[in-house]
Scaffold this motif. Structure first.
Motif, PDB file in Angstrom:
ATOM      1  N   SER A   1       0.820  -1.200   0.000  1.00 36.04           N
ATOM      2  CA  SER A   1       0.000   0.000   0.000  1.00 36.04           C
ATOM      3  C   SER A   1       0.864   1.266   0.000  1.00 36.04           C
ATOM      4  O   SER A   1       1.755   1.416   0.843  1.00 36.04           O
ATOM      5  CB  SER A   1      -0.909   0.014   1.229  1.00 36.04           C
ATOM      6  OG  SER A   1      -1.583   1.250   1.335  1.00 36.04           O
ATOM      7  N   PRO A   2       0.627   2.181  -0.942  1.00 34.98           N
ATOM      8  CA  PRO A   2       1.356   3.455  -0.937  1.00 34.98           C
ATOM      9  C   PRO A   2       1.152   4.240   0.358  1.00 34.98           C
ATOM     10  O   PRO A   2       1.984   5.062   0.735  1.00 34.98           O
ATOM     11  CB  PRO A   2       0.762   4.208  -2.134  1.00 34.98           C
ATOM     12  CG  PRO A   2       0.205   3.140  -3.021  1.00 34.98           C
ATOM     13  CD  PRO A   2      -0.292   2.080  -2.088  1.00 34.98           C
ATOM     14  N   TYR A   3       0.044   3.979   1.021  1.00 36.11           N
ATOM     15  CA  TYR A   3      -0.267   4.692   2.264  1.00 36.11           C
ATOM     16  C   TYR A   3       0.810   4.484   3.318  1.00 36.11           C
ATOM     17  O   TYR A   3       1.103   5.373   4.111  1.00 36.11           O
ATOM     18  CB  TYR A   3      -1.620   4.217   2.795  1.00 36.11           C
ATOM     19  CG  TYR A   3      -2.090   4.943   4.050  1.00 36.11           C
ATOM     20  CD1 TYR A   3      -2.760   6.158   3.954  1.00 36.11           C
ATOM     21  CD2 TYR A   3      -1.872   4.411   5.312  1.00 36.11           C
ATOM     22  CE1 TYR A   3      -3.197   6.837   5.083  1.00 36.11           C
ATOM     23  CE2 TYR A   3      -2.298   5.081   6.458  1.00 36.11           C
ATOM     24  CZ  TYR A   3      -2.962   6.288   6.331  1.00 36.11           C
ATOM     25  OH  TYR A   3      -3.373   6.946   7.462  1.00 36.11           O
TER      26      TYR A   3
ATOM     27  N   SER B   1       4.527   9.693   3.839  1.00 32.65           N
ATOM     28  CA  SER B   1       3.417   9.222   3.017  1.00 32.65           C
ATOM     29  C   SER B   1       2.141   9.072   3.844  1.00 32.65           C
ATOM     30  O   SER B   1       1.056   9.471   3.420  1.00 32.65           O
ATOM     31  CB  SER B   1       3.778   7.878   2.372  1.00 32.65           C
ATOM     32  OG  SER B   1       2.703   7.369   1.623  1.00 32.65           O
ATOM     33  N   ARG B   2       2.285   8.505   5.051  1.00 32.36           N
ATOM     34  CA  ARG B   2       1.118   8.326   5.916  1.00 32.36           C
ATOM     35  C   ARG B   2       0.530   9.682   6.323  1.00 32.36           C
ATOM     36  O   ARG B   2      -0.685   9.873   6.329  1.00 32.36           O
ATOM     37  CB  ARG B   2       1.491   7.518   7.156  1.00 32.36           C
ATOM     38  CG  ARG B   2       1.649   6.020   6.888  1.00 32.36           C
ATOM     39  CD  ARG B   2       1.728   5.238   8.183  1.00 32.36           C
ATOM     40  NE  ARG B   2       2.935   5.565   8.934  1.00 32.36           N
ATOM     41  CZ  ARG B   2       4.097   4.943   8.781  1.00 32.36           C
ATOM     42  NH1 ARG B   2       4.215   3.973   7.889  1.00 32.36           N
ATOM     43  NH2 ARG B   2       5.157   5.288   9.497  1.00 32.36           N
TER      44      ARG B   2
ATOM     45  N   TYR C   1     -11.387   6.730   1.220  1.00 27.96           N
ATOM     46  CA  TYR C   1     -10.291   7.357   0.485  1.00 27.96           C
ATOM     47  C   TYR C   1      -9.111   6.395   0.345  1.00 27.96           C
ATOM     48  O   TYR C   1      -8.571   6.212  -0.761  1.00 27.96           O
ATOM     49  CB  TYR C   1      -9.847   8.629   1.194  1.00 27.96           C
ATOM     50  CG  TYR C   1      -8.661   9.296   0.540  1.00 27.96           C
ATOM     51  CD1 TYR C   1      -8.829  10.155  -0.541  1.00 27.96           C
ATOM     52  CD2 TYR C   1      -7.358   9.058   0.996  1.00 27.96           C
ATOM     53  CE1 TYR C   1      -7.742  10.761  -1.159  1.00 27.96           C
ATOM     54  CE2 TYR C   1      -6.272   9.661   0.383  1.00 27.96           C
ATOM     55  CZ  TYR C   1      -6.466  10.509  -0.688  1.00 27.96           C
ATOM     56  OH  TYR C   1      -5.384  11.091  -1.293  1.00 27.96           O
ATOM     57  N   VAL C   2      -8.709   5.765   1.436  1.00 28.17           N
ATOM     58  CA  VAL C   2      -7.536   4.885   1.416  1.00 28.17           C
ATOM     59  C   VAL C   2      -7.753   3.722   0.457  1.00 28.17           C
ATOM     60  O   VAL C   2      -6.881   3.389  -0.355  1.00 28.17           O
ATOM     61  CB  VAL C   2      -7.223   4.359   2.834  1.00 28.17           C
ATOM     62  CG1 VAL C   2      -6.108   3.319   2.790  1.00 28.17           C
ATOM     63  CG2 VAL C   2      -6.822   5.514   3.751  1.00 28.17           C
TER      64      VAL C   2
ATOM     65  N   HIS D   1      -7.120   2.178  -6.691  1.00 26.48           N
ATOM     66  CA  HIS D   1      -7.532   3.226  -7.621  1.00 26.48           C
ATOM     67  C   HIS D   1      -7.547   2.672  -9.051  1.00 26.48           C
ATOM     68  O   HIS D   1      -6.936   1.624  -9.332  1.00 26.48           O
ATOM     69  CB  HIS D   1      -6.602   4.434  -7.518  1.00 26.48           C
ATOM     70  CG  HIS D   1      -5.174   4.122  -7.851  1.00 26.48           C
ATOM     71  ND1 HIS D   1      -4.671   4.184  -9.134  1.00 26.48           N
ATOM     72  CD2 HIS D   1      -4.135   3.727  -7.059  1.00 26.48           C
ATOM     73  CE1 HIS D   1      -3.394   3.849  -9.140  1.00 26.48           C
ATOM     74  NE2 HIS D   1      -3.041   3.567  -7.893  1.00 26.48           N
TER      75      HIS D   1
ATOM     76  N   LYS E   1      -9.078   5.464  -3.374  1.00 25.35           N
ATOM     77  CA  LYS E   1      -8.233   6.451  -4.053  1.00 25.35           C
ATOM     78  C   LYS E   1      -6.740   6.118  -3.991  1.00 25.35           C
ATOM     79  O   LYS E   1      -5.958   6.702  -4.750  1.00 25.35           O
ATOM     80  CB  LYS E   1      -8.457   7.843  -3.432  1.00 25.35           C
ATOM     81  CG  LYS E   1      -9.904   8.303  -3.421  1.00 25.35           C
ATOM     82  CD  LYS E   1     -10.476   8.418  -4.818  1.00 25.35           C
ATOM     83  CE  LYS E   1     -11.909   8.954  -4.776  1.00 25.35           C
ATOM     84  NZ  LYS E   1     -12.522   8.996  -6.134  1.00 25.35           N
ATOM     85  N   ILE E   2      -6.352   5.226  -3.078  1.00 23.73           N
ATOM     86  CA  ILE E   2      -4.934   4.896  -2.939  1.00 23.73           C
ATOM     87  C   ILE E   2      -4.663   3.434  -3.311  1.00 23.73           C
ATOM     88  O   ILE E   2      -3.950   3.140  -4.265  1.00 23.73           O
ATOM     89  CB  ILE E   2      -4.436   5.154  -1.498  1.00 23.73           C
ATOM     90  CG1 ILE E   2      -4.639   6.615  -1.105  1.00 23.73           C
ATOM     91  CG2 ILE E   2      -2.967   4.786  -1.375  1.00 23.73           C
ATOM     92  CD1 ILE E   2      -4.248   6.932   0.326  1.00 23.73           C
ATOM     93  N   ASP E   3      -5.257   2.509  -2.557  1.00 22.00           N
ATOM     94  CA  ASP E   3      -4.911   1.092  -2.723  1.00 22.00           C
ATOM     95  C   ASP E   3      -5.477   0.477  -3.996  1.00 22.00           C
ATOM     96  O   ASP E   3      -4.787  -0.257  -4.694  1.00 22.00           O
ATOM     97  CB  ASP E   3      -5.395   0.300  -1.506  1.00 22.00           C
ATOM     98  CG  ASP E   3      -4.588   0.611  -0.258  1.00 22.00           C
ATOM     99  OD1 ASP E   3      -3.503   1.208  -0.398  1.00 22.00           O
ATOM    100  OD2 ASP E   3      -5.037   0.267   0.847  1.00 22.00           O
TER     101      ASP E   3
ATOM    102  N   HIS F   1      -1.156  11.341   3.134  1.00 23.73           N
ATOM    103  CA  HIS F   1      -2.420  10.691   2.765  1.00 23.73           C
ATOM    104  C   HIS F   1      -3.471  10.850   3.857  1.00 23.73           C
ATOM    105  O   HIS F   1      -4.667  10.944   3.562  1.00 23.73           O
ATOM    106  CB  HIS F   1      -2.190   9.211   2.463  1.00 23.73           C
ATOM    107  CG  HIS F   1      -1.555   8.968   1.132  1.00 23.73           C
ATOM    108  ND1 HIS F   1      -2.083   9.453  -0.034  1.00 23.73           N
ATOM    109  CD2 HIS F   1      -0.430   8.270   0.790  1.00 23.73           C
ATOM    110  CE1 HIS F   1      -1.322   9.082  -1.061  1.00 23.73           C
ATOM    111  NE2 HIS F   1      -0.308   8.360  -0.586  1.00 23.73           N
TER     112      HIS F   1
END
Length: 429
Positions: free
Chosen positions: A80-82, A88-89, A110-111, A118, A114-116, A92
């Motif tokens: 996960s980019p989060y 990053s955390r 959102y997480v 997307h 839009k992040i994991d 985000h």
């Protein structure tokens, strides 16, 4: 980083390929959502080649990949980019807060969406893999369905439940929030959830009432499935009720949840006093993981036992006169009730607790509209052993016929496979 691992040498041609896109893992199976994903994968592998797609912390990629070997034929695990870094955390987290303020949705929307998961992530996956169908666990990543559907891959949503109902219950606990703002936020959430439903070719409801609700808002072309939460009532949750010397009752459910904390407190403070008037030695066991200090404090009364997480919970629950469930809110599915009824343990519950679950009253489950009524029903089970035995047998019988793995997840996967076959035939004709 994306790790792709195949666990089965089975050829793709043998079975259609079902991708399961989920931020919920099929382990450790402590929560209802983990149980559902676990049993879904177990049933799906009988009819499909299953590819499990998930996103986890970069530190957990290897361990998750290894554990998934027992649950799917191939896994695609993304870091996960989060969680790439502290920066990053923080970045985000700030963006998730702004997203929540703007849309009325939760940060988790959102997480996940839009992040994991997307659309760009899904496009990368689809460029290297071929699927016959994609099953989404929850609707948070609904925007990515367009990538699959543009390629002719049908997308199915397993709702788990209508989330705006639980969101409304959550906001009800925010005493600092004005009522007008609560109503506005719930309307925002409802609008987003209904819009998400329209992005799927098929939707799976776990609750009969929620099935009827969804049917009002989706196009007639959307295929609806009804797949309640089943349990292994022929295996680990088979009949095993035991006799008792001291009357014991239980509340059973994860105690990290505010809703379950409220139910557990009602059991101790509102239902048990009625029982203690006639049976002062009776005990109430609060069985569930992560009890907060407010719940642990109830154990100051020696008749109140707060267990925390228990490995062999079945052995304990089998000794109970009944499990109490004074639930409020007509949404979701109380899978814990199915488990204890499988053991032959009677359930004494509010009508809301089993709303939409297709449970027949007096067949293992007794309904009381008030805490006073619940207490009276509980006392009847102590006073009349023959009645208690009758309710015990009917509890197991009802869930055995309605909520076995075969009659829930197995039937759903049979219907899903049939729908996909019919759909392909119509497209080819």
């Amino acid at each position: 980083m994306i790790v792709v691992t195949s666990f089965s040498s089975q050829k793709i041609a043998d079975k259609p390929t079902l991708a399961v896109l989920s931020h919920v893992l099929p382990f450790p199976r402590h929560s209802g959502q983990e149980q559902r994903v676990y049993y879904t994968l177990r049933a799906a592998r009988l009819r499909f080649r299953v590819v499990f797609i998930t996103s986890v912390s970069s530190h957990d990629v290897s361990s998750v990949e290894e554990r998934l070997s027992d649950h799917c034929d191939q896994c695609i695990v993304s870091a996960s980019p989060y969680s790439h870094s502290t920066w990053s955390r923080l970045r985000h987290s700030g963006m998730a807060s702004l997203f929540s303020l703007r849309t009325g949705l939760k940060k988790s929307n959102y997480v996940i969406g839009k992040i994991d998961f997307h659309p760009g992530f899904v496009e990368t996956i689809l460029s290297k893999h071929t699927f016959d169908c994609v099953l989404y666990e929850y609707w948070h990543a609904a925007d990515s369905t367009m990538i699959f559907r543009q390629q002719g891959v049908p997308c199915v949503l397993d709702m788990h439940d209508i989330l705006w109902n639980s969101y409304e219950r959550l906001l009800a606990g925010y005493r600092w929030m004005p009522a007008s703002l609560k109503r506005f936020r719930i309307m925002q959430y409802q609008a987003e959830e209904k819009a998400a439903w329209g992005k799927f070719d098929a939707i799976v409801a776990i609750n009969r009432d929620e099935y009827e609700t969804v049917a009002k808002y989706v196009p007639a072309t959307t295929r609806l499935f009804y797949a309640p939460m089943g349990s292994d009532v022929k295996g680990i949750w088979q009949y095993s009720r035991q006799s008792y010397s001291t009357p014991q009752f239980a509340f059973y459910g994860g105690l990290g949840s505010k809703v379950n904390q409220a139910c557990a407190s009602r059991c101790v403070n509102s239902i048990m006093p009625n029982i203690w008037k006639e049976y002062p030695q009776a005990e109430i066991w609060l069985v569930g993981s992560n009890p907060p200090e407010s719940i642990r404090a109830l154990g100051a009364d020696p008749r109140v036992k707060v267990t925390g997480y228990i490995d062999d919970v079945r052995s304990l629950l089998s000794t109970m006169v009944a499990v109490l469930c004074p639930w409020e809110g007509r949404y979701g599915f109380r899978s814990r009730l199915i488990e204890v009824m499988g053991l032959g343990v009677p359930v004494v519950a509010s009508p809301d607790a089993a709303a939409g679950m297709d449970l027949e009253p007096n067949q293992g489950i007794l309904f009381g509209a008030t805490d006073q009524e619940l207490g009276e029903l509980a006392k009847q089970l102590i006073a009349d052993p023959a009645f208690a035995e009758q309710i015990s047998f009917s509890a197991h019988r009802q869930v055995y016929h309605k909520f076995s793995i075969e009659n829930t997840y197995g039937r759903w996967m049979e219907e899903l496979a049939g729908w996909l076959t019919t759909r392909r035939g119509q497209q080819n004709s």
